[in-house]
Design an enzyme around this catalytic site. Structure first.
Site, PDB file in Angstrom:
ATOM      1  N   LYS A 131      -3.365  27.304 -19.195  1.00 50.63           N
ATOM      2  CA  LYS A 131      -4.218  27.739 -18.015  1.00 50.63           C
ATOM      3  C   LYS A 131      -4.630  29.223 -18.336  1.00 50.63           C
ATOM      4  CE  LYS A 131      -4.752  24.140 -15.144  1.00 50.63           C
ATOM      5  NZ  LYS A 131      -6.270  23.795 -14.901  1.00 50.63           N
ATOM      6  N   LYS A 190     -11.939  12.581 -12.820  1.00 52.89           N
ATOM      7  CA  LYS A 190     -10.674  12.552 -11.763  1.00 52.89           C
ATOM      8  C   LYS A 190     -11.144  11.713 -10.393  1.00 52.89           C
ATOM      9  CE  LYS A 190      -9.408  17.370 -12.975  1.00 52.89           C
ATOM     10  NZ  LYS A 190      -9.111  18.708 -12.404  1.00 52.89           N
TER      11      LYS A 190
END
Length: 327
Positions: free
Chosen positions: A150, A246
């Site tokens: 990230k 997702k």
């Protein structure tokens, strides 16, 4: 036979803070759904996401608004007609899949005609932090097959370099979570290529996607926040190489399977991802993972305590739940 629906807010405390470019969390706020019919109970979970203007209260209200239809026997196909994509529909859809499996004795993966679930390699996330702290985490993960790093727009090359030096061997996904501009992408992509990054996930804000058309990307690009349902895919295929599917975005396994098939027809590579969640969210996503080149399902590894008999992760390899857990 009468059904009974229950839906509650189920928070899970994290082992350590989870930080990305748009914020930090120490609790995974999930919605836990049960649909009971006779002796059988179907379970589902979802994670409301503020990026999509979802709240715990709002998702619970959405579920409550169709209680009558669910308890009267609504099936998954009807659910797609009466609810929009999102966390509320995901929890209900997955609970209905689980209920069907319990009632029929036929597993979900058998029902859709795929081979049995196998252990898969999942990305393990290195949360956004200082380069020094990210290196410490990466050093402990140097033997996993895949890392997800990230970053934000504050010197991401230094962050990725610190991870790569600490973990020379794993494949790497870099995820800026929409925090870059097209100019920054052009500036940084050669550095990421030198650091052997395999995939760059959603570098630009979704509303700036058009800037990617005609862009000469040196690293494959994956759409996350830009890709929700199958109708998005024709446009995404002009801008991205992969799409991250997702269940909380598609609104359940039913539409996620349709999106997977449509993405393959459009020539998009497949990735499956998750929110920070429990094994109950991951169990249906593991079905999609069987067909995906990139898998990012480490949500439960962040929890202080997960459901009993759920998925297990060891050195980046995720094993399906125990029989009877879900589906």
């Amino acid at each position: 036979m009468l059904r009974h629906l229950s839906a509650i807010h189920a928070p899970f405390h994290l082992k350590r803070p989870f930080r990305i470019s748009r914020g930090i969390k120490s609790v995974a706020d999930t919605i836990f759904v049960e649909i009971r019919e006779g002796k059988n109970i179907g379970r589902g979970e979802s994670v409301p996401y503020s990026r999509y203007n979802e709240t715990i209260e709002g998702v619970l209200a959405q579920i409550e608004s169709i209680r009558g239809e669910i308890e009267a026997g609504a099936d998954r196909a009807y659910l797609m007609e009466i609810m929009p994509p999102g966390a509320a529909r995901n929890a209900l859809d997955c609970a209905l899949w689980d209920l069907e499996a319990k009632q029929t004795g036929v597993s979900v993966i058998e029902r859709i005609g795929w081979d049995s679930l196998k252990p898969i390699s999942t990305a393990i996330t290195v949360s956004l932090d200082t380069p020094e702290n990210m290196a410490k985490v990466a050093r402990q993960l140097s033997d996993v097959p895949l890392l997800k790093v990230k970053v934000d727009a504050c010197d991401p090359i230094a962050a990725v370099r610190s991870v790569r030096e600490a973990a020379p061997n794993p494949r790497i996904i870099v995820d800026p979570n929409e925090s870059w501009s097209i100019e920054q992408l052009a500036l940084w992509q050669s550095g990421l290529l030198e650091l052997r990054v395999d995939l760059l996930e959603q570098p630009l804000p979704a509303e700036n996607d058009a800037q990617l058309e005609g862009f000469d990307a040196l690293i494959p690009l994956a759409a996350d926040e830009s890709g929700h349902v199958a109708d998005d895919l024709a446009q995404l295929a002009r801008r991205y190489d992969y799409v991250n599917i997702k269940l909380d975005k598609t609104g359940g396994l039913t539409t996620a399977l349709a999106m997977l098939e449509a993405a393959e027809r459009e020539g998009l590579g497949l990735m499956v991802g998750c929110m920070v969640s429990s094994s109950l969210s991951i169990a249906p996503a593991l079905i999609l993972a069987q067909r995906c080149a990139f898998v990012d399902l480490d949500g439960p590894t962040w929890l202080m305590e997960d459901f009993k008999n759920g998925v297990k992760e060891s050195r980046g390899i995720m094993t399906p739940p125990e029989p009877g857990f879900w589906g």
